[in-house]
Design a protein around this motif. Structure first.
Motif, PDB file in Angstrom:
ATOM      1  N   GLU A   1      50.461  49.667  37.340  1.00 48.43           N
ATOM      2  CA  GLU A   1      51.517  49.396  37.617  1.00 48.43           C
ATOM      3  C   GLU A   1      52.156  50.014  38.736  1.00 48.43           C
ATOM      4  OE1 GLU A   1      53.023  46.764  36.163  1.00 48.43           O
ATOM      5  OE2 GLU A   1      51.388  46.508  35.229  1.00 48.43           O
ATOM      6  N   ILE A   2      52.119  51.384  38.768  1.00 44.49           N
ATOM      7  CA  ILE A   2      52.589  52.133  40.265  1.00 44.49           C
ATOM      8  C   ILE A   2      52.040  51.608  41.402  1.00 44.49           C
ATOM      9  CG2 ILE A   2      52.793  54.337  41.262  1.00 44.49           C
ATOM     10  CD1 ILE A   2      52.530  55.631  38.412  1.00 44.49           C
ATOM     11  N   PHE A   3      50.956  51.309  41.558  1.00 45.32           N
ATOM     12  CA  PHE A   3      50.390  50.554  42.872  1.00 45.32           C
ATOM     13  C   PHE A   3      50.992  49.272  43.088  1.00 45.32           C
ATOM     14  CE2 PHE A   3      47.322  47.335  44.285  1.00 45.32           C
ATOM     15  CZ  PHE A   3      47.282  47.798  45.596  1.00 45.32           C
ATOM     16  N   LEU A   4      51.222  48.429  42.099  1.00 47.73           N
ATOM     17  CA  LEU A   4      51.542  47.188  42.222  1.00 47.73           C
ATOM     18  C   LEU A   4      52.995  47.183  42.722  1.00 47.73           C
ATOM     19  CD1 LEU A   4      50.171  45.103  39.176  1.00 47.73           C
ATOM     20  CD2 LEU A   4      49.799  44.634  41.498  1.00 47.73           C
ATOM     21  N   TYR A   5      53.952  48.314  42.204  1.00 48.89           N
ATOM     22  CA  TYR A   5      55.334  48.254  42.379  1.00 48.89           C
ATOM     23  C   TYR A   5      55.281  48.836  43.956  1.00 48.89           C
ATOM     24  CZ  TYR A   5      60.111  50.054  42.114  1.00 48.89           C
ATOM     25  OH  TYR A   5      61.308  50.191  42.594  1.00 48.89           O
ATOM     26  N   GLU A   6      54.624  49.809  44.438  1.00 51.89           N
ATOM     27  CA  GLU A   6      54.821  50.311  45.858  1.00 51.89           C
ATOM     28  C   GLU A   6      54.114  49.220  46.710  1.00 51.89           C
ATOM     29  OE1 GLU A   6      56.717  52.889  46.623  1.00 51.89           O
ATOM     30  OE2 GLU A   6      57.295  53.275  44.690  1.00 51.89           O
ATOM     31  N   TYR A   7      52.913  48.672  46.431  1.00 54.38           N
ATOM     32  CA  TYR A   7      52.649  47.813  47.301  1.00 54.38           C
ATOM     33  C   TYR A   7      53.273  46.708  47.732  1.00 54.38           C
ATOM     34  CZ  TYR A   7      49.292  44.410  49.478  1.00 54.38           C
ATOM     35  OH  TYR A   7      48.626  43.644  50.450  1.00 54.38           O
TER      36      TYR A   7
ATOM     37  N   SER B   1      51.432  39.253  48.791  1.00 49.62           N
ATOM     38  CA  SER B   1      51.049  38.998  47.493  1.00 49.62           C
ATOM     39  C   SER B   1      49.485  39.441  47.244  1.00 49.62           C
ATOM     40  CB  SER B   1      50.659  37.241  47.268  1.00 49.62           C
ATOM     41  OG  SER B   1      51.977  36.725  47.582  1.00 49.62           O
ATOM     42  N   LEU B   2      49.093  39.854  46.281  1.00 44.82           N
ATOM     43  CA  LEU B   2      47.832  40.292  45.619  1.00 44.82           C
ATOM     44  C   LEU B   2      47.345  39.228  44.717  1.00 44.82           C
ATOM     45  CD1 LEU B   2      48.450  44.080  45.343  1.00 44.82           C
ATOM     46  CD2 LEU B   2      47.143  43.038  47.224  1.00 44.82           C
ATOM     47  N   ILE B   3      46.003  39.132  44.581  1.00 44.25           N
ATOM     48  CA  ILE B   3      45.567  38.245  43.225  1.00 44.25           C
ATOM     49  C   ILE B   3      45.029  39.564  42.444  1.00 44.25           C
ATOM     50  CG2 ILE B   3      43.442  36.900  42.874  1.00 44.25           C
ATOM     51  CD1 ILE B   3      43.497  36.054  45.892  1.00 44.25           C
ATOM     52  N   ASP B   4      45.295  39.360  41.331  1.00 38.97           N
ATOM     53  CA  ASP B   4      44.987  40.181  40.260  1.00 38.97           C
ATOM     54  C   ASP B   4      43.707  39.901  39.706  1.00 38.97           C
ATOM     55  OD1 ASP B   4      44.873  41.937  37.998  1.00 38.97           O
ATOM     56  OD2 ASP B   4      46.651  41.380  37.039  1.00 38.97           O
ATOM     57  N   LYS B   5      42.902  40.729  39.899  1.00 42.86           N
ATOM     58  CA  LYS B   5      41.303  40.531  39.493  1.00 42.86           C
ATOM     59  C   LYS B   5      40.860  41.441  38.354  1.00 42.86           C
ATOM     60  CE  LYS B   5      39.195  37.988  42.087  1.00 42.86           C
ATOM     61  NZ  LYS B   5      38.869  36.774  41.865  1.00 42.86           N
ATOM     62  N   ARG B   6      41.553  42.088  37.470  1.00 48.36           N
ATOM     63  CA  ARG B   6      41.468  43.040  36.537  1.00 48.36           C
ATOM     64  C   ARG B   6      40.669  42.704  35.434  1.00 48.36           C
ATOM     65  NH1 ARG B   6      47.470  45.734  35.937  1.00 48.36           N
ATOM     66  NH2 ARG B   6      47.941  43.533  36.467  1.00 48.36           N
TER      67      ARG B   6
ATOM     68  N   ASP C   1      46.185  37.768  52.277  1.00 49.99           N
ATOM     69  CA  ASP C   1      46.083  37.550  53.586  1.00 49.99           C
ATOM     70  C   ASP C   1      45.033  38.115  54.119  1.00 49.99           C
ATOM     71  OD1 ASP C   1      48.401  36.042  53.496  1.00 49.99           O
ATOM     72  OD2 ASP C   1      49.505  37.644  53.383  1.00 49.99           O
ATOM     73  N   PHE C   2      44.654  37.625  55.252  1.00 54.27           N
ATOM     74  CA  PHE C   2      43.648  38.445  56.181  1.00 54.27           C
ATOM     75  C   PHE C   2      44.615  39.708  56.836  1.00 54.27           C
ATOM     76  CE2 PHE C   2      41.382  39.196  59.934  1.00 54.27           C
ATOM     77  CZ  PHE C   2      39.801  39.165  59.637  1.00 54.27           C
ATOM     78  N   PRO C   3      43.650  40.868  57.134  1.00 56.83           N
ATOM     79  CA  PRO C   3      42.246  40.890  56.717  1.00 56.83           C
ATOM     80  C   PRO C   3      42.152  41.229  55.151  1.00 56.83           C
ATOM     81  CG  PRO C   3      43.189  43.015  57.571  1.00 56.83           C
ATOM     82  CD  PRO C   3      44.386  42.052  57.831  1.00 56.83           C
ATOM     83  N   LYS C   4      41.212  40.907  54.499  1.00 64.94           N
ATOM     84  CA  LYS C   4      40.825  40.724  53.134  1.00 64.94           C
ATOM     85  C   LYS C   4      40.288  42.253  52.714  1.00 64.94           C
ATOM     86  CE  LYS C   4      40.699  37.315  50.683  1.00 64.94           C
ATOM     87  NZ  LYS C   4      41.432  36.887  49.883  1.00 64.94           N
ATOM     88  N   TYR C   5      41.215  42.844  51.869  1.00 61.32           N
ATOM     89  CA  TYR C   5      40.960  44.005  51.198  1.00 61.32           C
ATOM     90  C   TYR C   5      40.996  43.982  49.769  1.00 61.32           C
ATOM     91  CZ  TYR C   5      42.202  46.357  55.970  1.00 61.32           C
ATOM     92  OH  TYR C   5      42.110  46.882  56.992  1.00 61.32           O
ATOM     93  N   VAL C   6      40.328  44.857  49.181  1.00 64.12           N
ATOM     94  CA  VAL C   6      40.232  44.818  47.626  1.00 64.12           C
ATOM     95  C   VAL C   6      40.459  46.124  47.312  1.00 64.12           C
ATOM     96  CG1 VAL C   6      38.371  42.921  47.480  1.00 64.12           C
ATOM     97  CG2 VAL C   6      37.778  45.388  47.397  1.00 64.12           C
ATOM     98  N   PHE C   7      41.256  46.280  46.223  1.00 64.97           N
ATOM     99  CA  PHE C   7      41.610  47.614  45.869  1.00 64.97           C
ATOM    100  C   PHE C   7      41.257  48.211  44.437  1.00 64.97           C
ATOM    101  CE2 PHE C   7      44.768  45.766  48.630  1.00 64.97           C
ATOM    102  CZ  PHE C   7      45.109  46.766  49.797  1.00 64.97           C
ATOM    103  N   GLU C   8      40.859  49.247  44.148  1.00 62.96           N
ATOM    104  CA  GLU C   8      40.192  49.552  42.755  1.00 62.96           C
ATOM    105  C   GLU C   8      41.164  50.813  42.614  1.00 62.96           C
ATOM    106  OE1 GLU C   8      38.841  50.404  39.358  1.00 62.96           O
ATOM    107  OE2 GLU C   8      38.520  48.754  40.383  1.00 62.96           O
ATOM    108  N   VAL C   9      41.984  50.892  41.527  1.00 62.22           N
ATOM    109  CA  VAL C   9      43.025  51.595  41.208  1.00 62.22           C
ATOM    110  C   VAL C   9      42.612  52.573  40.222  1.00 62.22           C
ATOM    111  CG1 VAL C   9      45.464  51.881  40.570  1.00 62.22           C
ATOM    112  CG2 VAL C   9      44.740  49.932  42.044  1.00 62.22           C
ATOM    113  N   LYS C  10      42.481  53.774  40.319  1.00 60.74           N
ATOM    114  CA  LYS C  10      42.296  54.988  39.384  1.00 60.74           C
ATOM    115  C   LYS C  10      43.398  55.961  38.973  1.00 60.74           C
ATOM    116  CE  LYS C  10      37.804  53.832  39.360  1.00 60.74           C
ATOM    117  NZ  LYS C  10      37.199  53.173  38.068  1.00 60.74           N
ATOM    118  N   GLY C  11      43.558  56.198  38.119  1.00 61.42           N
ATOM    119  CA  GLY C  11      44.889  57.056  37.547  1.00 61.42           C
ATOM    120  C   GLY C  11      44.438  58.536  37.163  1.00 61.42           C
TER     121      GLY C  11
END
Length: 186
Positions: free
Chosen positions: A69-75, A86-91, A103-113
């Motif tokens: 949630e913190i990541f989404l808010y700050e992103y 925009s991000l695609i939620d893949k959780r 959008d390009f460039p395509k990045y993926v994010f793995e969030v760890k807390g």
């Protein structure tokens, strides 16, 4: 295909901290914090000597949810390496990461807390395999000290950056089933 990291916003990783307490900052985090408190009460147990023991692993999933949630808010504010949009939620897709850019460039994010300032993280085998395959396009987002003054650090290509210890576990699962004849004979 790996992104050229020369001048790339994730090339060196980055971190920043927030001076606000998240408990009152984001409504979703407030709700999750309340859930943590309720959950902590339920995972505390009293042993035969009357000592209260709390299992540390009990809050792993909740800490991760708050970090997401913190990541989404700050992103969305553009506070993470200048990215926004925009991000695609893949959780819930089981694909080895939590979010991907539209959008390009395509990045993926793995969030760890992490609930405190320091600590280690665990990757599933799927997460680690996808990190290897995507290279520089796979970004570990580490949100530490989530309860008080969260710090977000981005780490590109964690597969290249770290040498984790592989642990293989055999799990014994116990469940209790009630068949349909019992359910509908009442």
């Amino acid at each position: 295909m790996a992104v050229n990291t020369e001048g790339d916003i994730f090339a060196k990783g980055g971190s920043f901290s927030f001076r606000r307490t998240w408990v009152n900052y984001i409504p979703a985090v407030t709700e999750l914090n309340n859930t943590i408190n309720i959950y902590l009460e339920s995972v505390c147990e009293t042993d035969k000597d009357g000592e209260t023991n709390q299992r540390e692993f009990g809050t792993r999933g909740i800490t991760g949810k708050i970090a997401e949630e913190i990541f989404l808010y700050e992103y969305q504010k553009g506070s993470i390496n200048g990215l926004s949009g925009s991000l695609i939620d893949k959780r819930h897709d089981g694909c080895g990461y939590d979010f991907e850019t539209v959008d390009f460039p395509k990045y993926v994010f793995e969030v760890k807390g992490l609930s405190s300032e320091r600590g280690g993280v665990t990757f599933t085998d799927k997460e680690w395999s996808v990190a290897e395959a995507l290279g520089e396009n796979y970004i570990l987002v580490l949100v530490s000290n989530i309860t008080y003054a969260p710090v977000i650090k981005t780490i590109p290509n964690p597969y290249k950056m770290f040498r984790p210890t592989k642990r293989v576990f055999t799990t014994i699962a116990i469940n209790w089933s009630v068949d349909s004849s019992q359910l509908f004979s009442l």
